[in-house]
Enzyme design. Structure first.
Site, PDB file in Angstrom:
ATOM      1  N   SER A 205      19.158  89.401  60.509  1.00 35.06           N
ATOM      2  CA  SER A 205      19.759  90.638  59.975  1.00 35.06           C
ATOM      3  C   SER A 205      19.504  90.784  58.474  1.00 35.06           C
ATOM      4  CB  SER A 205      21.249  90.715  60.294  1.00 35.06           C
ATOM      5  OG  SER A 205      21.986  89.826  59.490  1.00 35.06           O
TER       6      SER A 205
ATOM      7  N   MET B 175      17.087  77.575  59.018  1.00 32.99           N
ATOM      8  CA  MET B 175      18.041  76.478  59.186  1.00 32.99           C
ATOM      9  C   MET B 175      17.424  75.084  59.045  1.00 32.99           C
ATOM     10  SD  MET B 175      20.629  78.334  59.232  1.00 32.99           S
ATOM     11  CE  MET B 175      22.130  77.513  59.747  1.00 32.99           C
TER      12      MET B 175
ATOM     13  N   ASN C 140      17.650  81.134  48.532  1.00 30.84           N
ATOM     14  CA  ASN C 140      18.329  80.988  49.822  1.00 30.84           C
ATOM     15  C   ASN C 140      19.661  81.730  49.786  1.00 30.84           C
ATOM     16  OD1 ASN C 140      19.048  79.852  52.416  1.00 30.84           O
ATOM     17  ND2 ASN C 140      20.382  78.422  51.331  1.00 30.84           N
TER      18      ASN C 140
ATOM     19  N   HIS D 240      23.466  81.668  51.392  1.00 31.92           N
ATOM     20  CA  HIS D 240      24.365  80.737  52.075  1.00 31.92           C
ATOM     21  C   HIS D 240      25.746  81.398  52.239  1.00 31.92           C
ATOM     22  CE1 HIS D 240      25.856  76.859  53.381  1.00 31.92           C
ATOM     23  NE2 HIS D 240      26.925  77.072  52.622  1.00 31.92           N
TER      24      HIS D 240
HETATM   25  C1  GAR Z   1      23.574  84.052  57.489  1.00 31.58           C
HETATM   26  O1  GAR Z   1      24.975  84.076  57.566  1.00 31.58           O
HETATM   27  C2  GAR Z   1      23.112  83.072  56.431  1.00 31.58           C
HETATM   28  O2  GAR Z   1      23.926  83.039  55.306  1.00 31.58           O
HETATM   29  C3  GAR Z   1      23.196  81.778  57.202  1.00 31.58           C
HETATM   30  O3  GAR Z   1      22.682  82.094  58.464  1.00 31.58           O
HETATM   31  C4  GAR Z   1      22.970  83.463  58.758  1.00 31.58           C
HETATM   32  C5  GAR Z   1      21.685  84.151  59.133  1.00 31.58           C
HETATM   33  O4  GAR Z   1      21.923  85.467  59.549  1.00 31.58           O
HETATM   34  N1  GAR Z   1      22.456  80.737  56.563  1.00 31.58           N
HETATM   35  C6  GAR Z   1      22.887  79.490  56.470  1.00 31.58           C
HETATM   36  O5  GAR Z   1      23.917  79.097  56.969  1.00 31.58           O
HETATM   37  C7  GAR Z   1      21.963  78.565  55.707  1.00 31.58           C
HETATM   38  N2  GAR Z   1      22.627  77.356  55.382  1.00 31.58           N
HETATM   39  P1  GAR Z   1      20.719  86.462  59.792  1.00 31.58           P
HETATM   40  O6  GAR Z   1      19.657  85.679  60.590  1.00 31.58           O
HETATM   41  O7  GAR Z   1      21.313  87.551  60.618  1.00 31.58           O
HETATM   42  O8  GAR Z   1      20.200  86.924  58.473  1.00 31.58           O
END
Ligand code: GAR
Length: 189
Positions: free
Chosen positions: A14, A90, A107, A109
């Protein structure tokens, strides 16, 4: 300066879709040059639908993590990327990769770093009993979620609502934060 983005994802994508939307609207001085994922995921399907150049590179198809990351690096260079954006990627990046792209990887977070590093950061904050959490964009260094913070947004936790509502609320703020950071970095560079 125009930022040529290489976006690395592992999940829903997203944040990547939102960046693509703002690039198209010319709200940010950025072009998405390539989207890379370490696995088949919802985000990669969305990237294809948006006609973005995209590829899945699975680490286990390589000799080791270093050769996987060398391939990622080569692809980014071949596509003239000057800023690597992790958006729900990830996997932890290796020291050599980070060195090659020093101060060129950011990044997002889902917590107010340095609190709640690692996975399920939203849940960690929800369970811990803190009143505020949020999201952070930071430069990536060789450690996990420790690089220099660029910007953050705050979210108030409502414990009358389930965790999934908090996750959604943070994600909404993440979308705004990522765009603000890209605006700022394109002005600075
Ligand atoms: C997001 O909430 C991002 O902050 C998190 O994964 C999700 C990805 O959402 N990232 C982490 O936790 C990294 N440590 P998305 O694929 O819909 O953008």
């Amino acid at each position: 300066m125009v930022l040529n983005l290489g976006i690395l994802i592992s999940g829903n994508g997203s944040n990547m879709v939102n960046i693509a939307k703002h690039c198209k609207l010319k709200n940010i001085n950025c072009n998405i040059k390539i989207v890379l994922s370490n696995k088949n995921c919802g985000g990669i399907k969305k990237a294809k639908k948006l006609n973005l150049k995209s590829m899945i590179l699975e680490p286990n198809k390589f000799k080791n993590r270093e050769s996987y990351e060398n391939k990622v690096s080569t692809l980014l260079r071949d596509h003239n990327v000057n800023l690597v954006c992790l958006a729900g990627y990830m996997l932890k990046l290796g020291k050599k990769f980070v060195k090659k792209w020093e101060k060129k990887i950011i990044n997002i977070h889902p917590s107010l770093l340095p609190a709640f590093k690692g996975i399920n950061a939203q849940e960690q904050a929800y369970r811990e009993g803190v009143i505020f959490t949020g999201c952070t964009v930071h430069f990536v260094d060789q450690y996990l979620d420790t690089g220099q913070i660029i910007d953050q947004r705050i979210v108030k936790i409502d414990r009358n609502k389930p965790l999934k509502d908090l996750v959604k609320k943070i994600l909404n703020e993440e979308h705004k934060l990522y765009i603000n950071v890209l605006k700022k970095l394109s002005k600075e560079n």
